[in-house]
Design an enzyme around this catalytic site. Structure first.
Site, PDB file in Angstrom:
ATOM      1  CE1 TYR A   1      -1.572  17.702 -52.420  1.00  0.00           C
ATOM      2  CE2 TYR A   1      -2.211  19.303 -50.738  1.00  0.00           C
ATOM      3  CZ  TYR A   1      -1.409  18.254 -51.155  1.00  0.00           C
ATOM      4  OH  TYR A   1      -0.449  17.753 -50.306  1.00  0.00           O
TER       5      TYR A   1
ATOM      6  CE  LYS B   1      -1.813  14.730 -49.879  1.00  0.00           C
ATOM      7  NZ  LYS B   1      -1.060  13.454 -49.762  1.00  0.00           N
TER       8      LYS B   1
ATOM      9  CB  THR C   1       9.203  18.785 -50.299  1.00  0.00           C
ATOM     10  OG1 THR C   1       7.922  19.282 -50.690  1.00  0.00           O
ATOM     11  CG2 THR C   1       9.104  18.191 -48.900  1.00  0.00           C
TER      12      THR C   1
END
Length: 287
Positions: free
Chosen positions: A149, A153, A184
């Protein structure tokens, strides 16, 4: 001839996420927000809020092209803000990574924004608009269990950084958002993930389970959205926007500390000494 309305397109506006908060904030500020959700994703939250929305899979170029046709009909060819927000995460140690799963993540997190810019750049140039790419502190620091991940990014950050330079002759601004922990539901798909059998990290199996089910200290997604939208509507926005939980200290240390300072912090935070001791014990058994 002046235009009396601004338009903002935001990808990845599923319920409970950053995208939903962004389109609500644009609407609050008088901007006509256009949201996207996955073709089979619930959109009732957008309809109830009176938000214009369209289905989109950023991995599928035909889906992006069809979206452009729909957006052109709404905006008459002008787009003031494009927010590349759609993203997914993948939590796993680097050596245990399922590369096929990571390829899908890169298609969403990296190639998705590239496709959106490729197909919508003329509408942004026409409006002298702004592109907002939603990055992460993971692309800056070696946060454990996030190698893939973090790499996605970091790739987006560098793409965005060069894009800013290349779009400058056309008066199109580009903002790279370095996001901290934001409240979130992005982690929901990883809550059942486990270390594979026989992993060198098996001694941390319990800690890994706790990590993927954690409830981190976060910044409200609505506060975050307010900061991002505010910058995107400025005539001269900051090129790098650090916002969200922990970004202040990370930005400071990234600028002024040595490159490996995070090794010290994360080695202790993630109890890597437990892995080292288990590895040494196993090595002695094999001797």
């Amino acid at each position: 001839m002046g235009r009396d309305k601004k338009f903002a397109l935001v990808t990845g506006c599923g319920k409970g996420g950053i995208g939903e908060a962004l389109v609500l904030e644009y609407t609050r500020r008088g901007v006509h927000a256009i949201a996207t959700v996955l073709p089979n994703e619930d959109s009732d939250h957008l309809t109830a809020a009176g938000i214009t929305w369209f289905p989109l899979d950023v991995r599928d170029e035909k889906s992006v092209i069809h979206l452009k046709e729909e957006v052109l009909a709404v905006t008459n060819g002008y787009l003031d803000c494009l927010v590349n927000n759609a993203g997914i995460c993948y939590t796993m140690t680097a050596i245990d990574t399922d590369v096929n799963a990571v390829k899908r993540m890169f298609e969403v997190n990296v190639f998705g924004p590239m496709q959106m810019v490729h197909h919508f750049h003329d509408t942004l140039i026409r409006a002298a608009g702004t592109i907002v790419n939603i990055g992460s502190i993971g692309g800056v620091v070696p946060y454990m269990y996030g190698a893939s991940y973090n790499a996605s990014k970091a790739a987006l950050h560098h793409y965005s950084n060069t894009l800013r330079l290349e779009m400058s002759p056309f008066n199109v601004k580009v903002i790279t958002v370095i996001s901290g922990e934001v409240g979130t539901n992005i982690l929901k798909n990883d809550v059942n993930r486990k270390l594979p059998e026989g992993s060198y990290y098996t001694p941390l199996a319990t800690e890994f389970k706790d990590h993927v089910t954690r409830t981190p200290k976060t910044t409200s997604r609505f506060v975050y959205a307010s900061n991002v939208v505010s910058q995107s509507l400025r005539s001269s926005p900051v090129p790098w926007l650090w916002t969200g939980s922990a970004t202040a200290i990370i930005r400071f240390l990234d600028m002024f500390a040595w490159r490996t300072i995070w090794d010290f912090f994360f080695y202790r935070e993630f109890n890597l000494d437990k892995v080292k001791k288990a590895h040494l014990a196993n090595a002695k058994k094999d001797d």
